[in-house]
Design an enzyme around this catalytic site. Sequence first.
Site, PDB file in Angstrom:
ATOM      1  N   ARG A 158      49.793  30.294  55.661  1.00 32.24           N
ATOM      2  CA  ARG A 158      48.623  31.086  56.128  1.00 32.24           C
ATOM      3  C   ARG A 158      47.410  30.209  56.399  1.00 32.24           C
ATOM      4  O   ARG A 158      46.263  30.582  56.111  1.00 32.24           O
ATOM      5  CB  ARG A 158      48.221  32.166  55.124  1.00 32.24           C
ATOM      6  CG  ARG A 158      49.165  33.286  54.921  1.00 32.24           C
ATOM      7  CD  ARG A 158      49.533  34.059  56.186  1.00 32.24           C
ATOM      8  NE  ARG A 158      50.714  34.806  55.897  1.00 32.24           N
ATOM      9  CZ  ARG A 158      51.945  34.290  55.988  1.00 32.24           C
ATOM     10  NH1 ARG A 158      52.139  33.069  56.442  1.00 32.24           N
ATOM     11  NH2 ARG A 158      52.982  35.014  55.686  1.00 32.24           N
ATOM     12  N   SER A 233      47.957  42.527  54.348  1.00 31.68           N
ATOM     13  CA  SER A 233      47.719  41.988  52.999  1.00 31.68           C
ATOM     14  C   SER A 233      46.287  41.470  52.912  1.00 31.68           C
ATOM     15  O   SER A 233      45.877  40.663  53.749  1.00 31.68           O
ATOM     16  CB  SER A 233      48.665  40.827  52.716  1.00 31.68           C
ATOM     17  OG  SER A 233      49.985  41.286  52.765  1.00 31.68           O
ATOM     18  N   GLU A 339      42.757  36.912  52.539  1.00 30.92           N
ATOM     19  CA  GLU A 339      43.404  36.418  53.762  1.00 30.92           C
ATOM     20  C   GLU A 339      42.523  36.608  55.001  1.00 30.92           C
ATOM     21  O   GLU A 339      42.478  35.710  55.853  1.00 30.92           O
ATOM     22  CB  GLU A 339      44.743  37.147  53.937  1.00 30.92           C
ATOM     23  CG  GLU A 339      45.569  36.613  55.081  1.00 30.92           C
ATOM     24  CD  GLU A 339      46.865  37.383  55.260  1.00 30.92           C
ATOM     25  OE1 GLU A 339      47.713  37.377  54.354  1.00 30.92           O
ATOM     26  OE2 GLU A 339      47.031  37.980  56.335  1.00 30.92           O
TER      27      GLU A 339
END
Length: 353
Positions: A158, A233, A339
């Site tokens: 990520r 998420s 995130e």
Amino acid sequence: MPLAPLTTFELGGPARFFCQATTSENVGWALRWAGDQNLPVFVLGGGSNVVVGDGGFAGLVLQLVVRGTEFRSQGDHVVLEAQAGEPWDDVVAAAVARDLAGIECLSGIPGTAGATPIQNVGAYGQEVADTLRSLRVLDRRTLEARELPAADCGFAYRNSIFKREPGQAIVLSVCFALRPGARPVLAYRELANALADRARPSLSEVREAVLDLRRKKSMVYDASDPNRRSAGSFFTNPIVSADVAAAVSTQAVGERLVQAPEEVPQFPLPDGHVKLAAGWLVERAGVKRGLRMGAVGVSSRHALALVHHGGGCTADLIRLAVHVRDTVAARFGITLQPEPVFLGVAWPPLPSE
Ligand SMILES: Cc1cc2nc3c(=O)[nH]c(=O)nc-3n(C[C@H](O)[C@H](O)[C@H](O)COP(=O)(O)OP(=O)(O)OC[C@H]3O[C@@H](n4cnc5c(N)ncnc54)[C@H](O)[C@@H]3O)c2cc1C
């Protein structure tokens, strides 16, 4: 220009200036204009990974809507080039329809093709770094376009140079090297189980299975889903040392959260670190799916997705996110990191930081 309707959270204040770029030339023109006005610029795709502050953004929001997809045969590969504003799931669907393997597990992820390298989008055992060959980027300082090999993007879980050093480059297009007729990747246990009755699943069957799994978790954008206003998420899976991971397992057994240490989901990485499951930590710390805090809450179908139920504000969302982070930190001593990207608002540090 109100930004809330341009984000999947449907939260946040307005942009002082807003521009949609339909061509790469428009992008350069908009940057030059903002430079002349001394204005900060934020590049927006589909708004599915952004938290916009309630006060909005006192600069130019530049939304890339440059469209187009091209397929070219190159040796034993087919190169798929997608312009930045192309909806990502249309790109995946087009590749799967041509029986080109490499991005089928990334079905159903909202947003644009140009945003996929930013956090090295990934799901169900694949990430874009696996097949991304190169990108065309515009250097925001020189306003020159150039090709960037994927090897220079600093991809990690990520993460990428684009996320680590925001404001340097704008992704104009992405090129993937896909394998015609190749077998799908079934590296993710949940997906492999869903397809266990197929001897050799086709790419279309993999795509349908992924979409099915994602729908059950409200991880496909659906206008009729009460959990729809989210960024997927909210927290990344923490990567910790093997010692910390072992301590979490010992604690979980000691507190009877599990019977055996192997029941704590942990994914050893090649460098010796261990990836923990953020959703498991959130639920075991006592944050329940469906929790409500006013106009925001935890998705009823996924402990990691924070949801705006309508009529709320970004401050409410951040209060909830901090509550989740601090609850996990207090229980397991692990600090979850958000995130999404924050615009016009900062992610609050831990009280001890
Ligand atoms: C229901 C749901 C499920 C999701 N599931 C997943 C998942 O499984 N896996 C996953 O990795 N993510 C997932 N996400 C997060 C999100 O969809 C991805 O991160 C997506 O790539 C963001 O694309 P976007 O176009 O909406 O980008 P935006 O949200 O508009 O922008 C995100 C960041 O990228 C930058 N950016 C956007 N376009 C460009 C460009 N052309 N050049 C330079 N910078 C750019 C922005 O400045 C910002 O920093 C999910 C989100 C939702 C709402």
